[in-house]
Design a protein around this motif. Structure first.
Motif, mmCIF file in Angstrom:
data_model
loop_
_atom_site.group_PDB
_atom_site.id
_atom_site.type_symbol
_atom_site.label_atom_id
_atom_site.label_comp_id
_atom_site.label_asym_id
_atom_site.label_seq_id
_atom_site.Cartn_x
_atom_site.Cartn_y
_atom_site.Cartn_z
ATOM 1 N N TYR A 184 -4.874 9.408 -0.286
ATOM 2 C CA TYR A 184 -3.732 10.031 -0.973
ATOM 3 C C TYR A 184 -3.536 9.401 -2.361
ATOM 4 C CZ TYR A 184 1.079 11.327 -2.060
ATOM 5 O OH TYR A 184 2.200 11.788 -2.690
ATOM 6 N N VAL A 185 -3.623 8.087 -2.429
ATOM 7 C CA VAL A 185 -3.447 7.404 -3.707
ATOM 8 C C VAL A 185 -4.524 7.838 -4.703
ATOM 9 C CG1 VAL A 185 -3.549 5.156 -4.867
ATOM 10 C CG2 VAL A 185 -2.234 5.410 -2.763
ATOM 11 N N ILE A 186 -5.770 7.933 -4.238
ATOM 12 C CA ILE A 186 -6.866 8.376 -5.111
ATOM 13 C C ILE A 186 -6.598 9.777 -5.630
ATOM 14 C CG2 ILE A 186 -9.301 9.000 -5.209
ATOM 15 C CD1 ILE A 186 -9.828 6.775 -3.149
ATOM 16 N N GLY A 200 -6.734 2.625 -4.350
ATOM 17 C CA GLY A 200 -6.996 3.567 -3.271
ATOM 18 C C GLY A 200 -8.420 3.459 -2.749
ATOM 19 N N ILE A 214 0.846 -1.185 0.000
ATOM 20 C CA ILE A 214 0.000 0.000 0.000
ATOM 21 C C ILE A 214 0.882 1.236 0.000
ATOM 22 C CG2 ILE A 214 -1.618 1.347 1.375
ATOM 23 C CD1 ILE A 214 -2.760 -1.221 2.422
ATOM 24 N N SER A 270 -3.693 9.780 -8.185
ATOM 25 C CA SER A 270 -4.007 9.116 -9.456
ATOM 26 C C SER A 270 -5.012 9.931 -10.277
ATOM 27 C CB SER A 270 -4.549 7.709 -9.193
ATOM 28 O OG SER A 270 -5.760 7.760 -8.459
ATOM 29 N N PRO A 272 2.942 3.693 -3.900
ATOM 30 C CA PRO A 272 3.000 5.170 -3.967
ATOM 31 C C PRO A 272 4.401 5.723 -3.721
ATOM 32 C CG PRO A 272 1.115 4.458 -2.670
ATOM 33 C CD PRO A 272 1.947 3.239 -2.909
ATOM 34 N N VAL A 321 -3.706 6.697 3.508
ATOM 35 C CA VAL A 321 -2.913 6.410 2.306
ATOM 36 C C VAL A 321 -3.839 6.155 1.116
ATOM 37 C CG1 VAL A 321 -1.172 4.910 1.275
ATOM 38 C CG2 VAL A 321 -1.000 5.529 3.681
ATOM 39 N N GLY A 322 -4.985 5.521 1.356
ATOM 40 C CA GLY A 322 -5.943 5.285 0.270
ATOM 41 C C GLY A 322 -6.433 6.582 -0.347
ATOM 42 N N LEU A 331 -4.248 2.266 -9.917
ATOM 43 C CA LEU A 331 -3.942 2.964 -8.667
ATOM 44 C C LEU A 331 -5.205 3.569 -8.048
ATOM 45 C CD1 LEU A 331 -0.584 4.802 -9.488
ATOM 46 C CD2 LEU A 331 -0.913 2.853 -7.957
ATOM 47 N N SER A 332 -6.077 4.125 -8.876
ATOM 48 C CA SER A 332 -7.307 4.732 -8.384
ATOM 49 C C SER A 332 -8.222 3.695 -7.725
ATOM 50 C CB SER A 332 -8.043 5.427 -9.533
ATOM 51 O OG SER A 332 -9.205 6.065 -9.071
ATOM 52 N N MET A 362 -8.786 0.491 -0.498
ATOM 53 C CA MET A 362 -8.155 0.735 0.800
ATOM 54 C C MET A 362 -9.083 1.494 1.740
ATOM 55 S SD MET A 362 -4.409 1.878 -0.513
ATOM 56 C CE MET A 362 -3.967 2.563 1.077
#
Length: 259
Positions: free
Chosen positions: A251-253, A106, A27, A256, A31, A248-249, A102-103, A109
């Motif tokens: 942030y990843v969204i 996230g 996870i 992306s 990133p 973190v999820g 990646l989207s 997550m």
């Protein structure tokens, strides 16, 4: 040279997280490789992280085994069941656009993190074991859960600890600290399966993977010690686990979507 330093530092954070919550390695690793270390391809980041996280998980598993937090029978059935799912999921994942992957990653997550915050009726059964008496009840849940989680793990190119932990709790009602220790068996197996698939396709940066592994060994020791400490405080470990996954999820969204 700076990239090497960033890879070691990122690997230390990944190892610390694996030791602390039994997951979250990939996870964070994916990133970190994309946004901090500077790996341009999400698929190469996924393949590289799978190698590093599998190795870091194996090292952290040794620490949890010494602390006797691993439920070996349940952990092994879950891991073996999930390896087939991970292989299939990895093949499908490589066919999906990297940014979209990646989207979706996230979003998953955030959902898992929120679900883990729901109050449980009890602290779990610390004596749960896979025996001749319990196998009729536990095996269907362990096998089914392993296959589903393994497929998701392979699809997203992750060790899958943040999915394995709630999966093990749902299948066996074991306490969180035991699910964390036991999940590392599956994280190692799923990560190795996914890594083999990506390596076969030439989607692994081996020098960065080795630097990540070195950093992970340093961070894992501290994470395992902190996990044992937090396990003595009601709900603390669950909140740390869920908080890390949700933050973190999101942030990843955001990254992306904004590119």
């Amino acid at each position: 040279m700076l990239q090497h330093v960033l890879a070691i530092a990122s690997g230390s954070l990944v190892g610390f997280t694996l030791g602390l919550i039994g997951g979250g390695g990939s996870i964070l690793a994916v990133p970190l490789l994309v946004y901090v270390v500077g790996v341009s391809s999400p698929h190469v980041a996924i393949g590289t992280s799978a190698i590093a996280v599998a190795a870091s998980a194996a090292a952290n598993l040794a620490g949890h085994a010494r602390a006797r937090t691993v439920k070996w029978g349940c952990a092994l059935v879950f891991a073996v069941s999930g390896m087939a799912g991970a292989a299939i999921g990895a093949q499908v994942g490589k066919m999906v656009d990297g940014a979209r992957l990646l989207s979706l990653f996230g979003a998953l997550m955030v959902v898992v993190g929120v679900l883990m915050l729901r109050p449980r009726k009890s602290a779990g059964d610390p004596d749960v074991k896979l025996t001749a008496e319990t196998r009729a009840t536990l095996l269907p849940w362990l096998i089914g859960g392993g296959v589903v989680v393994g497929a998701l793990s392979g699809f997203f190119g992750i060790g899958g600890g943040f999915l394995i932990v709630p999966g093990l709790i749902g299948a066996t009602a074991m306490p969180l600290i035991n699910a964390i220790g036991s999940s590392l068996v599956s994280v190692t197996a799923f990560g190795a399966t996914t890594a083999a698939s990506y390596a076969w396709s030439g989607l692994v940066d081996w020098p960065l993977a080795f630097l990540f592994i070195a950093g992970g060994a340093l961070g894992g020791f501290a994470g395992t010690r902190l996990a044992r400490h937090l396990a003595g405080h009601k709900h603390a470990l669950t909140r740390v686990f869920s908080g890390i996954v949700i933050v973190v999820g999101l942030y990843v969204i955001a990254r992306s979507v904004t590119g």
